[in-house]
Design a protein around this motif. Structure first.
Motif, short mmCIF file in Angstrom:
data_model
loop_
_atom_site.label_atom_id
_atom_site.label_comp_id
_atom_site.label_asym_id
_atom_site.label_seq_id
_atom_site.Cartn_x
_atom_site.Cartn_y
_atom_site.Cartn_z
N ASP A 52 33.15 63.06 34.09
CA ASP A 52 33.97 64.27 33.96
C ASP A 52 33.27 65.43 34.65
O ASP A 52 32.18 65.83 34.25
N ASN B 201 34.71 68.49 34.93
CA ASN B 201 35.17 69.73 34.33
C ASN B 201 35.69 70.75 35.33
O ASN B 201 35.49 71.96 35.19
N GLY B 202 36.37 70.28 36.37
CA GLY B 202 37.02 71.17 37.33
C GLY B 202 36.09 71.90 38.27
O GLY B 202 36.49 72.88 38.90
N GLU C 93 37.20 62.27 36.26
CA GLU C 93 38.02 63.25 35.53
C GLU C 93 37.86 64.68 36.04
O GLU C 93 36.76 65.10 36.37
N GLU C 94 38.98 65.39 36.01
CA GLU C 94 39.09 66.82 36.30
C GLU C 94 38.16 67.22 37.46
O GLU C 94 37.19 67.92 37.29
N PRO D 204 42.08 73.02 37.81
CA PRO D 204 43.25 72.33 37.26
C PRO D 204 44.57 72.68 37.94
O PRO D 204 45.51 71.89 37.88
N GLN E 275 43.77 67.74 44.21
CA GLN E 275 43.94 66.53 43.43
C GLN E 275 44.66 65.45 44.25
O GLN E 275 44.27 64.28 44.24
N THR F 269 43.21 63.94 34.58
CA THR F 269 43.21 65.40 34.53
C THR F 269 44.34 65.87 33.62
O THR F 269 45.13 65.07 33.13
N ASP G 228 46.35 56.26 37.06
CA ASP G 228 45.75 57.53 36.63
C ASP G 228 46.13 57.88 35.20
O ASP G 228 47.07 57.33 34.63
N HIS H 177 42.95 65.14 25.56
CA HIS H 177 41.67 65.81 25.37
C HIS H 177 41.59 66.35 23.94
O HIS H 177 42.59 66.58 23.28
#
Length: 387
Positions: free
Chosen positions: A211, A213-214, A237-238, A242, A248, A261, A285, A320
């Protein structure tokens, strides 16, 4: 039948952990009690809710806007057709009076927190576990067995690869077969070493998700994708911001494995844009929309309608947040599972007492409402607010 009070308190859930974007040293959460005039088994019916980790407490918005709109509404306007229970959709509409469309930011968290408490109260009034009430209303069979994965692997002062390995081993020892760790908060070479340490530890006993986290821009995301695609990961992930759907979508060209995500999208419109423009692949996904951060279950039902319209299975949803509300939604509405925090964000994370993870799944207990009363450390905090 009426709601007689809505109470909120902001509680610390601080921890020295950090991910690629934020540290949790000053993190807070809102705890809400929706007090009704009903009783069951000699106790007043009180619904409880709280917001997911990663977003701060919403006391100001709850007390200054959304609480009073409910309490000042005609009580009969908040009931279902036959007056036998509260109506979450009508309560949601009362909260959202005089709100402009768009702007799905912090208000979505405040509304989602109250919405959780409303659904807890509704299921308690009906004397049913929420997951069974939801399945009944959808005309489907509830499956009390829910897939869960263990989220952890945060950056922590002094945490070396040995400590990371021990953490992941502890999750396997507790019955999990998918574990997750953070990446993007260290140089790529260091993260690669951390990933390889975890994969060496878990072997074939479990799968690893990572992950970011963007955190990543496109160049960094691609660099990580080229490194990660050499490993049998559960998901990546992410990856970026976002709302950067173009980034993406571009990642599908560089990362053939599953991506995940959605936890920081706060409305069904955001979810629709992700599925329209984000290049997400419905055959592999995963979608992580969190009702507690996105206007609650009332809005989550709209999001599931979007999935249906765009050809996605709700089994691709693994929310989440690691909270019991999403567990109930997963069991009642047939989602793919739920996140879990075995050691973090207590007392809000985790399961009711006595619930154990077996082969990566838990079985929902038959507790009225969301089931908070079955988690002794959490319900004691909730009852302090309601007293």
């Amino acid at each position: 039948m009426r709601i007689i009070d809505i109470r909120e308190v902001t509680k610390p859930i601080a921890s020295p952990i950090r991910n690629a974007y934020i540290d949790f040293s000053k993190m807070t959460a809102s705890l809400v009690a929706v007090v009704t005039d009903q009783t069951r088994d000699g106790r007043p019916v009180i619904g409880y809710g709280f917001n997911s980790n990663g977003r701060y407490g919403q006391g100001g918005l709850i007390r200054e806007r959304f609480r009073d709109r409910i309490l000042q509404a005609d009580p009969d306007s908040l009931l279902n057709e036959d007056g036998s229970n509260l109506d979450a959709h009508r309560i949601w509409a009362a909260m959202m009076q005089n709100e402009k469309p768009g702007g799905h930011g912090e208000r979505s968290v405040a509304v989602g927190t109250i919405d959780m408490a409303v659904w807890d109260a509704i299921a308690k009034i009906a004397d049913q576990p929420l997951f069974r009430l939801l399945a009944q209303r959808q005309g489907v069979e509830a499956d009390p067995r829910v897939f869960v994965y263990a989220a952890g692997g945060y950056y922590y002062p002094g945490k070396d690869d040995g400590a990371l390995r021990r953490e992941m081993r502890s999750y396997l020892d507790r019955g999990y077969n998918v574990v997750k760790m953070k990446i993007g908060g260290a140089p790529l070479e260091e993260d690669q070493r951390r990933i390889e340490a975890v994969l060496d530890e878990i072997g074939t006993e479990a799968q690893l998700a990572v992950d970011a986290n963007g955190r990543f821009d496109l160049e960094t995301a691609i660099a990580y994708a080229k490194m990660l695609r050499g490993y049998p990961l559960f998901w990546y992930e992410e990856i970026g911001d976002p709302l950067d759907y173009q980034l993406q979508a571009a990642m599908a060209e560089f990362y053939p494995g599953p991506m995940a995500t959605g936890e920081n999208l706060f409305s069904h419109q955001d979810a629709r844009n992700l599925l329209r423009y984000g290049g997400m692949r419905p055959n592999r996904d995963w979608l992580q929309f969190d009702c507690a951060l996105s206007y609650g279950l009332v809005e989550y039902l709209r999001t599931l309608e979007v999935l249906d319209q765009l050809g996605w299975s709700r089994r691709r949803c693994i929310p989440h947040g690691g909270h019991q509300m999403s567990l109930n939604i997963a069991a009642g509405l047939g989602l793919g599972g739920n996140e879990s925090y075995p050691d973090l964000f207590q007392p809000y994370g985790g399961f009711p007492d006595g619930v154990e993870v077996q082969d990566g799944h838990i079985t929902m207990p038959e507790l009225p409402g969301i089931g908070f009363e079955g988690k002794s450390d959490l319900i004691s905090v909730m009852r302090e607010l309601a007293a």
